[in-house]
Each structure stands twice: as C-alpha cells, then as structure tokens.
Design a protein around this motif. Sequence first.
Motif, PDB file in Angstrom:
ATOM      1  N   ASN A   1      -6.293 -12.110  -4.123  1.00  0.00           N
ATOM      2  CA  ASN A   1      -5.263 -12.864  -4.838  1.00  0.00           C
ATOM      3  C   ASN A   1      -5.770 -14.231  -5.289  1.00  0.00           C
ATOM      4  OD1 ASN A   1      -2.615 -12.890  -5.848  1.00  0.00           O
ATOM      5  ND2 ASN A   1      -1.848 -14.027  -4.080  1.00  0.00           N
ATOM      6  N   LYS A   2      -7.097 -14.432  -5.122  1.00  0.00           N
ATOM      7  CA  LYS A   2      -7.764 -15.661  -5.561  1.00  0.00           C
ATOM      8  C   LYS A   2      -7.268 -16.890  -4.803  1.00  0.00           C
ATOM      9  CE  LYS A   2      -8.757 -13.850 -10.172  1.00  0.00           C
ATOM     10  NZ  LYS A   2      -8.298 -12.483  -9.880  1.00  0.00           N
ATOM     11  N   GLY A   3      -6.901 -16.692  -3.536  1.00  0.00           N
ATOM     12  CA  GLY A   3      -6.483 -17.795  -2.694  1.00  0.00           C
ATOM     13  C   GLY A   3      -7.634 -18.316  -1.848  1.00  0.00           C
ATOM     14  N   ARG A   4      -7.325 -19.268  -0.980  1.00  0.00           N
ATOM     15  CA  ARG A   4      -8.338 -19.885  -0.121  1.00  0.00           C
ATOM     16  C   ARG A   4      -8.451 -19.094   1.187  1.00  0.00           C
ATOM     17  NH1 ARG A   4      -6.802 -26.123   0.186  1.00  0.00           N
ATOM     18  NH2 ARG A   4      -4.768 -25.237   0.748  1.00  0.00           N
ATOM     19  N   ARG A   5      -9.644 -18.599   1.480  1.00  0.00           N
ATOM     20  CA  ARG A   5      -9.844 -17.721   2.630  1.00  0.00           C
ATOM     21  C   ARG A   5      -9.839 -18.499   3.942  1.00  0.00           C
ATOM     22  NH1 ARG A   5     -14.240 -13.078   1.480  1.00  0.00           N
ATOM     23  NH2 ARG A   5     -13.182 -12.334   3.359  1.00  0.00           N
TER      24      ARG A   5
ATOM     25  N   HIS B   1       7.088 -17.526  -2.459  1.00  0.00           N
ATOM     26  CA  HIS B   1       6.679 -16.579  -3.498  1.00  0.00           C
ATOM     27  C   HIS B   1       7.354 -15.223  -3.292  1.00  0.00           C
ATOM     28  CE1 HIS B   1       3.363 -19.441  -2.634  1.00  0.00           C
ATOM     29  NE2 HIS B   1       3.299 -19.521  -3.950  1.00  0.00           N
ATOM     30  N   PHE B   2       7.602 -14.527  -4.397  1.00  0.00           N
ATOM     31  CA  PHE B   2       8.175 -13.179  -4.317  1.00  0.00           C
ATOM     32  C   PHE B   2       7.174 -12.159  -3.788  1.00  0.00           C
ATOM     33  CE2 PHE B   2      11.163 -14.672  -7.744  1.00  0.00           C
ATOM     34  CZ  PHE B   2      12.338 -14.418  -7.069  1.00  0.00           C
ATOM     35  N   ASP B   3       5.890 -12.345  -4.104  1.00  0.00           N
ATOM     36  CA  ASP B   3       4.845 -11.360  -3.763  1.00  0.00           C
ATOM     37  C   ASP B   3       5.220  -9.977  -4.282  1.00  0.00           C
ATOM     38  OD1 ASP B   3       3.353 -13.333  -2.577  1.00  0.00           O
ATOM     39  OD2 ASP B   3       3.977 -12.864  -0.524  1.00  0.00           O
ATOM     40  N   LEU B   4       5.615  -9.945  -5.548  1.00  0.00           N
ATOM     41  CA  LEU B   4       6.067  -8.716  -6.215  1.00  0.00           C
ATOM     42  C   LEU B   4       5.147  -8.324  -7.366  1.00  0.00           C
ATOM     43  CD1 LEU B   4       9.949  -9.216  -6.454  1.00  0.00           C
ATOM     44  CD2 LEU B   4       8.785  -7.346  -5.259  1.00  0.00           C
ATOM     45  N   ARG B   5       3.915  -8.803  -7.363  1.00  0.00           N
ATOM     46  CA  ARG B   5       3.015  -8.461  -8.459  1.00  0.00           C
ATOM     47  C   ARG B   5       2.739  -6.967  -8.478  1.00  0.00           C
ATOM     48  NH1 ARG B   5      -0.068 -13.320  -6.912  1.00  0.00           N
ATOM     49  NH2 ARG B   5       0.539 -14.988  -8.331  1.00  0.00           N
ATOM     50  N   ALA B   6       2.672  -6.414  -9.658  1.00  0.00           N
ATOM     51  CA  ALA B   6       2.418  -4.976  -9.815  1.00  0.00           C
ATOM     52  C   ALA B   6       0.957  -4.720 -10.172  1.00  0.00           C
ATOM     53  CB  ALA B   6       3.344  -4.407 -10.883  1.00  0.00           C
ATOM     54  N   ASP B   7       0.044  -5.404  -9.515  1.00  0.00           N
ATOM     55  CA  ASP B   7      -1.375  -5.244  -9.796  1.00  0.00           C
ATOM     56  C   ASP B   7      -1.877  -3.879  -9.322  1.00  0.00           C
ATOM     57  OD1 ASP B   7      -1.328  -7.815 -10.751  1.00  0.00           O
ATOM     58  OD2 ASP B   7      -2.177  -8.709  -8.939  1.00  0.00           O
ATOM     59  N   LEU B   8      -2.899  -3.362 -10.002  1.00  0.00           N
ATOM     60  CA  LEU B   8      -3.481  -2.085  -9.602  1.00  0.00           C
ATOM     61  C   LEU B   8      -4.213  -2.202  -8.268  1.00  0.00           C
ATOM     62  CD1 LEU B   8      -4.882  -0.830 -13.034  1.00  0.00           C
ATOM     63  CD2 LEU B   8      -2.811  -0.077 -11.846  1.00  0.00           C
ATOM     64  N   ILE B   9      -4.760  -3.395  -7.986  1.00  0.00           N
ATOM     65  CA  ILE B   9      -5.476  -3.620  -6.726  1.00  0.00           C
ATOM     66  C   ILE B   9      -4.559  -4.393  -5.786  1.00  0.00           C
ATOM     67  CG2 ILE B   9      -7.472  -4.677  -5.639  1.00  0.00           C
ATOM     68  CD1 ILE B   9      -8.967  -4.332  -8.262  1.00  0.00           C
ATOM     69  N   PRO B  10      -4.152  -3.806  -4.666  1.00  0.00           N
ATOM     70  CA  PRO B  10      -3.257  -4.497  -3.732  1.00  0.00           C
ATOM     71  C   PRO B  10      -3.878  -5.788  -3.204  1.00  0.00           C
ATOM     72  CG  PRO B  10      -3.365  -2.146  -3.232  1.00  0.00           C
ATOM     73  CD  PRO B  10      -4.450  -2.424  -4.232  1.00  0.00           C
ATOM     74  N   SER B  11      -3.007  -6.774  -2.942  1.00  0.00           N
ATOM     75  CA  SER B  11      -3.467  -8.064  -2.438  1.00  0.00           C
ATOM     76  C   SER B  11      -2.337  -8.697  -1.639  1.00  0.00           C
ATOM     77  CB  SER B  11      -3.860  -8.981  -3.605  1.00  0.00           C
ATOM     78  OG  SER B  11      -2.701  -9.417  -4.311  1.00  0.00           O
ATOM     79  N   SER B  12      -2.510  -9.976  -1.303  1.00  0.00           N
ATOM     80  CA  SER B  12      -1.440 -10.684  -0.610  1.00  0.00           C
ATOM     81  C   SER B  12      -0.269 -10.976  -1.541  1.00  0.00           C
ATOM     82  CB  SER B  12      -1.975 -11.999  -0.029  1.00  0.00           C
ATOM     83  OG  SER B  12      -2.460 -12.845  -1.058  1.00  0.00           O
ATOM     84  N   GLY B  13      -0.458 -10.748  -2.840  1.00  0.00           N
ATOM     85  CA  GLY B  13       0.620 -10.990  -3.798  1.00  0.00           C
ATOM     86  C   GLY B  13       1.394  -9.747  -4.205  1.00  0.00           C
ATOM     87  N   THR B  14       1.061  -8.580  -3.614  1.00  0.00           N
ATOM     88  CA  THR B  14       1.674  -7.318  -4.059  1.00  0.00           C
ATOM     89  C   THR B  14       2.516  -6.567  -3.031  1.00  0.00           C
ATOM     90  OG1 THR B  14      -0.245  -5.970  -3.401  1.00  0.00           O
ATOM     91  CG2 THR B  14      -0.288  -6.943  -5.615  1.00  0.00           C
ATOM     92  N   PRO B  15       2.605  -6.986  -1.743  1.00  0.00           N
ATOM     93  CA  PRO B  15       3.156  -6.075  -0.730  1.00  0.00           C
ATOM     94  C   PRO B  15       4.580  -5.607  -0.982  1.00  0.00           C
ATOM     95  CG  PRO B  15       2.992  -8.304   0.156  1.00  0.00           C
ATOM     96  CD  PRO B  15       2.217  -8.281  -1.121  1.00  0.00           C
ATOM     97  N   PHE B  16       5.424  -6.466  -1.526  1.00  0.00           N
ATOM     98  CA  PHE B  16       6.820  -6.066  -1.664  1.00  0.00           C
ATOM     99  C   PHE B  16       7.058  -5.200  -2.895  1.00  0.00           C
ATOM    100  CE2 PHE B  16       6.567  -9.927   0.850  1.00  0.00           C
ATOM    101  CZ  PHE B  16       7.066  -9.424   2.048  1.00  0.00           C
ATOM    102  N   CYS B  17       6.139  -5.271  -3.856  1.00  0.00           N
ATOM    103  CA  CYS B  17       6.143  -4.305  -4.944  1.00  0.00           C
ATOM    104  C   CYS B  17       5.695  -2.946  -4.425  1.00  0.00           C
ATOM    105  CB  CYS B  17       5.226  -4.786  -6.077  1.00  0.00           C
ATOM    106  SG  CYS B  17       5.197  -3.696  -7.519  1.00  0.00           S
ATOM    107  N   GLN B  18       4.658  -2.924  -3.589  1.00  0.00           N
ATOM    108  CA  GLN B  18       4.199  -1.666  -2.977  1.00  0.00           C
ATOM    109  C   GLN B  18       5.310  -1.028  -2.143  1.00  0.00           C
ATOM    110  OE1 GLN B  18       0.485  -3.968  -1.501  1.00  0.00           O
ATOM    111  NE2 GLN B  18      -0.092  -1.814  -1.330  1.00  0.00           N
TER     112      GLN B  18
END
Length: 324
Positions: free
Chosen positions: A58-62, A157-174
Amino acid sequence: MAHAITVDIAPKPWTGRSDGLSPEHLRWHQVVQPHSANIPPGDCLLIGFSSDEGVRRNKGRRGAAHGPAALRSALSSMALAEPLVLQDAGTVVVSGENLEAGQTALGTAVCTALDDGHFPVVLGGGHEIAYGTYLGVAGAALRAPNTVLGILNLDAHFDLRADLIPSSGTPFCQIAEDEAAADTSHRYAVVGISQPSNTTALFDTAHDLGVTYLLDDQCGVGDRHHVEHFLDGFLDSVDIVYLTIDLDVLPASVAPGVSAPASYGVPMETIQYVCDRVAKSGKLVVLDVAELNPSLDIDNRTARAAARLIHRVVTKHVPFTHPL
C-alpha cells in the motif's frame, strides 16, 4: 476438547514490574500463560500477526511487523483490578511477500480459538490483519446461517480499495466480495473517517456497499450523544461483532507510531468510550489492533495507548453466548 493453535513463533515468557503476588498486586505478565489445550478458555487469548507486507504493497512506511512484540511489552505491567485468565498463543509471521498464506494461517488460528470458546485478541501488524481475522470469524461455528456479522472499524480510512493485489488498503473490500459470494449478511461501519484521507471514489464505494460511518470531526468529546446513537443503530442491527482498531484513528500526538499519523484524529476519550460500549454489548467475539510501528513511535506513546484500549476491552468484555 480444545485444540492446538499453529503459529510460527511460540509464546515467550512475559516479564514486568512486580509489587507482589497477591490478587491486589496482579499485573498482566503475572497471569498470562502459554496457550495449552489443557487450559480451559478464559478472558482472552492473544494471537500475534507479524506483518507489514500489506503496508508495503500500500506504499506505506514499513515496521508494523514489530507491533506484536511492542504491544505485549506495553501490556505486561498493566495492573488488573481482579484476576483474569489470559493466554498467549504466540505469533503468526508473514514470510517475505507471501501475505495471503499468512492471512490464511491467521484465519485458521482465529477460527480454532473461537470454536474452542476463547475470546481472541489479535495483535498486529498492518491492517491487512483484518482479512485474516475475518477468515477466522467466517469459518467459525458461531457464524451460523443467517447470523449477521457486524464489523466495526475505528479508522481514519475506509480500506475499501478494489485493487487486484490485496494490501492493507483492501481488506474490507475483500470481505464484502466474500460475503456477497457466500450470500451471507454483514454490516460494515467505521468511526473516525478523515475526509482528506479518502477520495471521492472511496466514499462512493462506501455508499454503494451500504457502509455507515462517522467522520473524525463528528467524534469529538462533545459529540458523545451522536456517537452513542451511531453505536446503538449498529449494535441493534447485528448478531455478532468483530472490532478492529487501526491506531491511525487517534491524533498524532497520541499515536505518532503509525504509517499514516492523523493530522486531526478522534480523541482517546471517544475511542475508549466506543471500546467500552462494544465490549459490554455481549456481541463482541474478536478484537484486533493494527498499524503500530514501533520504529516510528515516540516514548512508546502509541503502544501504551493501544495497550490501554486492549486492557479495557478485555477487562470489560461480556462474553458472547449462542442464542438457544
């Protein structure tokens, strides 16, 4: 019979300040035991999730992979008002870039814990933890047919991104996709949404999915009645609750040790109130805490704030009981 829980790192001994061994002196480190199939379910079963692969994607700070250890350390010397039965199952580790395998392993651990009658508290890790925790709830016996699952996310954040590659920004869309595919029912609600941190497209997605939310500037200390009304509506509409806390919901002064510190944030008083209400509802079945990055923390502020919230949920938790 209880079952073993598979992890990558076995639980380590807890240490901390000791003022005595009698009940009035107890702290977390004095009562936490390694999880064992021979110990009956108690007040809490800790499961670590060491991962920042989702944050990287998700291009965040590790650095969130070190969160579980920091959370255990912050919890260790917290004083208990009364004795509790606390167990530690150890930590699931995401190896390299294989996030999906780690989420599956976490789901299996959470499912096993729930089916054995435990109250799992999962220590993250990035917010990709949410999909792993959800997999555990979705597979557990308490998710009976026609059971409405409520997911309450305390997050900027909503964390509802519909990206093809799952990340910390996609869980609730998944999760929404899985629920639709399984023809099951869930309600997703968020407290603390930051408008500048979520695009119009994400607000549109939330609207399309029926997500309810409160903006961060609707969650001040003076907005208690508004927050209470929101929680009443959410809790009344669901049968079981999964509570997930992304620490970036808190102001940066309280929680600097996260990937995306909040420029505004929700006051600790409000977040604590929400945690108390949900813990006492009798519907809460699992809690996870995400996005603690110890390398970015200042004086362990973020870890201490997170530990206080976990402590309150565990000590005030009213166990879920299956309807007859």
